[in-house]
Design an enzyme around this catalytic site. Sequence first.
Site, PDB file in Angstrom:
ATOM      1  N   ILE A  21      -8.595  -8.398  -3.620  1.00  0.00           N
ATOM      2  CA  ILE A  21      -9.572  -8.138  -4.675  1.00  0.00           C
ATOM      3  C   ILE A  21      -8.912  -8.176  -6.050  1.00  0.00           C
ATOM      4  O   ILE A  21      -9.470  -8.740  -7.005  1.00  0.00           O
ATOM      5  CB  ILE A  21     -10.273  -6.783  -4.424  1.00  0.00           C
ATOM      6  CG1 ILE A  21     -11.139  -6.889  -3.159  1.00  0.00           C
ATOM      7  CG2 ILE A  21     -11.108  -6.361  -5.631  1.00  0.00           C
ATOM      8  CD1 ILE A  21     -11.883  -5.623  -2.779  1.00  0.00           C
ATOM      9  N   VAL A  63       4.272  -7.631 -13.800  1.00  0.00           N
ATOM     10  CA  VAL A  63       5.066  -6.403 -13.924  1.00  0.00           C
ATOM     11  C   VAL A  63       5.178  -5.769 -12.545  1.00  0.00           C
ATOM     12  O   VAL A  63       4.166  -5.596 -11.868  1.00  0.00           O
ATOM     13  CB  VAL A  63       4.370  -5.384 -14.876  1.00  0.00           C
ATOM     14  CG1 VAL A  63       5.214  -4.134 -15.034  1.00  0.00           C
ATOM     15  CG2 VAL A  63       4.073  -6.011 -16.222  1.00  0.00           C
ATOM     16  N   ASN A  93      -6.757  -0.677  -9.093  1.00  0.00           N
ATOM     17  CA  ASN A  93      -7.199  -1.368  -7.881  1.00  0.00           C
ATOM     18  C   ASN A  93      -6.285  -1.153  -6.676  1.00  0.00           C
ATOM     19  O   ASN A  93      -6.761  -1.190  -5.546  1.00  0.00           O
ATOM     20  CB  ASN A  93      -7.283  -2.867  -8.210  1.00  0.00           C
ATOM     21  CG  ASN A  93      -7.368  -3.734  -6.972  1.00  0.00           C
ATOM     22  OD1 ASN A  93      -8.406  -3.805  -6.319  1.00  0.00           O
ATOM     23  ND2 ASN A  93      -6.264  -4.385  -6.621  1.00  0.00           N
ATOM     24  N   SER A 146     -15.078   2.273  -2.696  1.00  0.00           N
ATOM     25  CA  SER A 146     -15.387   1.389  -1.571  1.00  0.00           C
ATOM     26  C   SER A 146     -16.764   1.759  -1.046  1.00  0.00           C
ATOM     27  O   SER A 146     -17.256   2.867  -1.314  1.00  0.00           O
ATOM     28  CB  SER A 146     -14.354   1.615  -0.466  1.00  0.00           C
ATOM     29  OG  SER A 146     -14.741   1.024   0.745  1.00  0.00           O
ATOM     30  N   TYR A 159      -8.168   6.959   4.665  1.00  0.00           N
ATOM     31  CA  TYR A 159      -8.676   5.962   3.720  1.00  0.00           C
ATOM     32  C   TYR A 159     -10.045   6.366   3.174  1.00  0.00           C
ATOM     33  O   TYR A 159     -10.285   6.354   1.954  1.00  0.00           O
ATOM     34  CB  TYR A 159      -8.774   4.598   4.414  1.00  0.00           C
ATOM     35  CG  TYR A 159      -9.325   3.511   3.519  1.00  0.00           C
ATOM     36  CD1 TYR A 159      -8.525   2.916   2.547  1.00  0.00           C
ATOM     37  CD2 TYR A 159     -10.655   3.083   3.624  1.00  0.00           C
ATOM     38  CE1 TYR A 159      -9.027   1.924   1.716  1.00  0.00           C
ATOM     39  CE2 TYR A 159     -11.160   2.100   2.798  1.00  0.00           C
ATOM     40  CZ  TYR A 159     -10.346   1.522   1.845  1.00  0.00           C
ATOM     41  OH  TYR A 159     -10.850   0.541   1.011  1.00  0.00           O
ATOM     42  N   LYS A 163     -11.268   7.258  -0.662  1.00  0.00           N
ATOM     43  CA  LYS A 163     -12.285   6.497  -1.413  1.00  0.00           C
ATOM     44  C   LYS A 163     -13.417   7.411  -1.892  1.00  0.00           C
ATOM     45  O   LYS A 163     -14.000   7.175  -2.954  1.00  0.00           O
ATOM     46  CB  LYS A 163     -12.796   5.330  -0.560  1.00  0.00           C
ATOM     47  CG  LYS A 163     -11.715   4.277  -0.315  1.00  0.00           C
ATOM     48  CD  LYS A 163     -11.298   3.611  -1.617  1.00  0.00           C
ATOM     49  CE  LYS A 163      -9.898   3.072  -1.617  1.00  0.00           C
ATOM     50  NZ  LYS A 163      -9.509   2.416  -2.870  1.00  0.00           N
ATOM     51  N   VAL A 196     -14.497  -7.659   1.637  1.00  0.00           N
ATOM     52  CA  VAL A 196     -13.989  -8.761   0.803  1.00  0.00           C
ATOM     53  C   VAL A 196     -12.674  -9.231   1.431  1.00  0.00           C
ATOM     54  O   VAL A 196     -11.850  -8.390   1.830  1.00  0.00           O
ATOM     55  CB  VAL A 196     -13.754  -8.280  -0.653  1.00  0.00           C
ATOM     56  CG1 VAL A 196     -13.144  -9.394  -1.491  1.00  0.00           C
ATOM     57  CG2 VAL A 196     -15.059  -7.790  -1.275  1.00  0.00           C
TER      58      VAL A 196
HETATM   59  N1  LIG Z   1     -11.000  -5.767   0.944  1.00  0.00           N
HETATM   60  C1  LIG Z   1     -12.047  -4.996   1.133  1.00  0.00           C
HETATM   61  O1  LIG Z   1     -12.932  -5.342   1.938  1.00  0.00           O
HETATM   62  C2  LIG Z   1     -12.194  -3.722   0.358  1.00  0.00           C
HETATM   63  C3  LIG Z   1     -13.398  -3.004   0.504  1.00  0.00           C
HETATM   64  C4  LIG Z   1     -13.572  -1.846  -0.221  1.00  0.00           C
HETATM   65  C5  LIG Z   1     -12.592  -1.414  -1.118  1.00  0.00           C
HETATM   66  N2  LIG Z   1     -11.426  -2.130  -1.245  1.00  0.00           N
HETATM   67  C6  LIG Z   1     -10.423  -1.635  -2.179  1.00  0.00           C
HETATM   68  O2  LIG Z   1      -9.984  -2.692  -3.011  1.00  0.00           O
HETATM   69  C7  LIG Z   1      -8.642  -2.430  -3.441  1.00  0.00           C
HETATM   70  C8  LIG Z   1      -7.800  -3.664  -3.202  1.00  0.00           C
HETATM   71  O3  LIG Z   1      -7.703  -3.861  -1.802  1.00  0.00           O
HETATM   72  P1  LIG Z   1      -7.539  -5.290  -1.123  1.00  0.00           P
HETATM   73  O4  LIG Z   1      -8.479  -5.305   0.019  1.00  0.00           O
HETATM   74  O5  LIG Z   1      -7.561  -6.360  -2.106  1.00  0.00           O
HETATM   75  O6  LIG Z   1      -6.055  -5.080  -0.495  1.00  0.00           O
HETATM   76  P2  LIG Z   1      -4.783  -6.051  -0.410  1.00  0.00           P
HETATM   77  O7  LIG Z   1      -3.885  -5.392   0.601  1.00  0.00           O
HETATM   78  O8  LIG Z   1      -5.168  -7.470  -0.173  1.00  0.00           O
HETATM   79  O9  LIG Z   1      -4.153  -5.945  -1.866  1.00  0.00           O
HETATM   80  C9  LIG Z   1      -3.631  -4.738  -2.341  1.00  0.00           C
HETATM   81  C10 LIG Z   1      -2.511  -5.027  -3.340  1.00  0.00           C
HETATM   82  O10 LIG Z   1      -2.012  -3.752  -3.782  1.00  0.00           O
HETATM   83  C11 LIG Z   1      -0.608  -3.814  -3.795  1.00  0.00           C
HETATM   84  N3  LIG Z   1      -0.048  -2.477  -3.676  1.00  0.00           N
HETATM   85  C12 LIG Z   1       0.116  -1.735  -2.538  1.00  0.00           C
HETATM   86  N4  LIG Z   1       0.714  -0.589  -2.825  1.00  0.00           N
HETATM   87  C13 LIG Z   1       0.942  -0.573  -4.157  1.00  0.00           C
HETATM   88  C14 LIG Z   1       1.535   0.356  -5.044  1.00  0.00           C
HETATM   89  N5  LIG Z   1       2.057   1.511  -4.584  1.00  0.00           N
HETATM   90  N6  LIG Z   1       1.601   0.048  -6.369  1.00  0.00           N
HETATM   91  C15 LIG Z   1       1.112  -1.128  -6.813  1.00  0.00           C
HETATM   92  N7  LIG Z   1       0.543  -2.058  -6.024  1.00  0.00           N
HETATM   93  C16 LIG Z   1       0.461  -1.776  -4.702  1.00  0.00           C
HETATM   94  C17 LIG Z   1      -0.235  -4.718  -2.623  1.00  0.00           C
HETATM   95  O11 LIG Z   1       1.084  -5.243  -2.764  1.00  0.00           O
HETATM   96  C18 LIG Z   1      -1.326  -5.775  -2.708  1.00  0.00           C
HETATM   97  O12 LIG Z   1      -0.933  -6.848  -3.534  1.00  0.00           O
HETATM   98  C19 LIG Z   1      -8.179  -1.205  -2.661  1.00  0.00           C
HETATM   99  O13 LIG Z   1      -8.254  -0.059  -3.481  1.00  0.00           O
HETATM  100  C20 LIG Z   1      -9.159  -1.120  -1.520  1.00  0.00           C
HETATM  101  O14 LIG Z   1      -9.314   0.169  -1.030  1.00  0.00           O
HETATM  102  C21 LIG Z   1     -11.206  -3.265  -0.516  1.00  0.00           C
END
Ligand SMILES: NC(=O)c1ccc[n+]([C@@H]2O[C@H](COP(=O)([O-])OP(=O)(O)OC[C@H]3O[C@@H](n4cnc5c(N)ncnc54)[C@H](O)[C@@H]3O)[C@@H](O)[C@H]2O)c1
Length: 291
Positions: A21, A63, A93, A146, A159, A163, A196
């Site tokens: 995301i 960064v 995020n 979420s 989790y 959220k 997503v």
């Molecule tokens: N994908 C979904 O369906 C979904 C649904 C609801 C909510 N979300 C939320 O969206 C957000 C992004 O999730 P995603 O699904 O894209 O996950 P993802 O695992 O694809 O990406 C998460 C990113 O965060 C980085 N990350 C992890 N720990 C970190 C830290 N300590 N400091 C900085 N960066 C860090 C990871 O390296 C990765 O690049 C999350 O908060 C997740 O809870 C995702």
Amino acid sequence: MSALEVFGGGVAVITGAGAGIGAGLARHAHRLGMSLVLADVDAAAVALLRDEVIAAGGSAVDVVCDVRDPEAVAELAERTYRDIGPVRLLVNNAGVEQFGYLWDTPVSNWNRVMDINVSGVFHGVRAFLPKMLAEPSQSWVWNLSSIGGVAAVPLQAPYIISKHAVLALTECLRLEVQLAGHDDHVHVQAVLPGAVKSNIFEAAGGVDADSAGTAVSAAESQREAMLDIKAAAMDPVEAAEVVFEQAAEGAFYLLTQPEYVSTAMADRAQVLTTQVPPQLRTTQRFDPDKH
Ligand SMILES: NC(=O)c1ccc[n+]([C@@H]2O[C@H](COP(=O)([O-])OP(=O)(O)OC[C@H]3O[C@@H](n4cnc5c(N)ncnc54)[C@H](O)[C@@H]3O)[C@@H](O)[C@H]2O)c1
């Protein structure tokens, strides 16, 4: 106003921008003409995305920043305001998942989820909000909750708890910005994605490998169930487009799949109104004999 009018030309800081995301939001922000600050613990992932954006004629810096570390996040804010400019959009995020029964969850995995998903957002608020409040220009803060932020889901408790916490944090923050008299220029919004496409389920914690067999199979069967959902999940750039447009229109709850996520919100409201205890859906019943 359109997302292009509201966000075009501004600076966007996105944590966890290296995948899923966050990367989708970054790619769409670039298409809107924003300058990007791509923060992540995965140095290679944000460097690649920076190169992609620059090759496409955009502006981006990468960064390495761990949102668990308040000083690192404070430094991210300092560097951004000093070297790039006032932030139009901060996206808190970065987030991680966790599978398994709550009683089998290793303490370190519990801490990982809370430190990243909850404290990481708090660190972002502490580092950036004072600067945003002090700037007369318009700015936006998005925190990633979420659909799970309005639901109860077994085998993902840490989790889901995180959220719910981010949603409450964001609602309180919005009220506080209003109370402090800054809501004319600082806009706080909660992002509630449905499914997503991302790496979150692969990167999720589970239970210790030497736990009882049932503990491991319950956790891993939930991971498999979520990976099955991923196949039909939304493309992250499409999700980003939807979120940017809703934000520009001034919504507080930003929903990637408005119909699907608002049904979960209505279900939650119904549970609280009728005070019916949480019920397992038949598909949620874990049968250890099958695993
Ligand atoms: N994908 C979904 O369906 C979904 C649904 C609801 C909510 N979300 C939320 O969206 C957000 C992004 O999730 P995603 O699904 O894209 O996950 P993802 O695992 O694809 O990406 C998460 C990113 O965060 C980085 N990350 C992890 N720990 C970190 C830290 N300590 N400091 C900085 N960066 C860090 C990871 O390296 C990765 O690049 C999350 O908060 C997740 O809870 C995702």
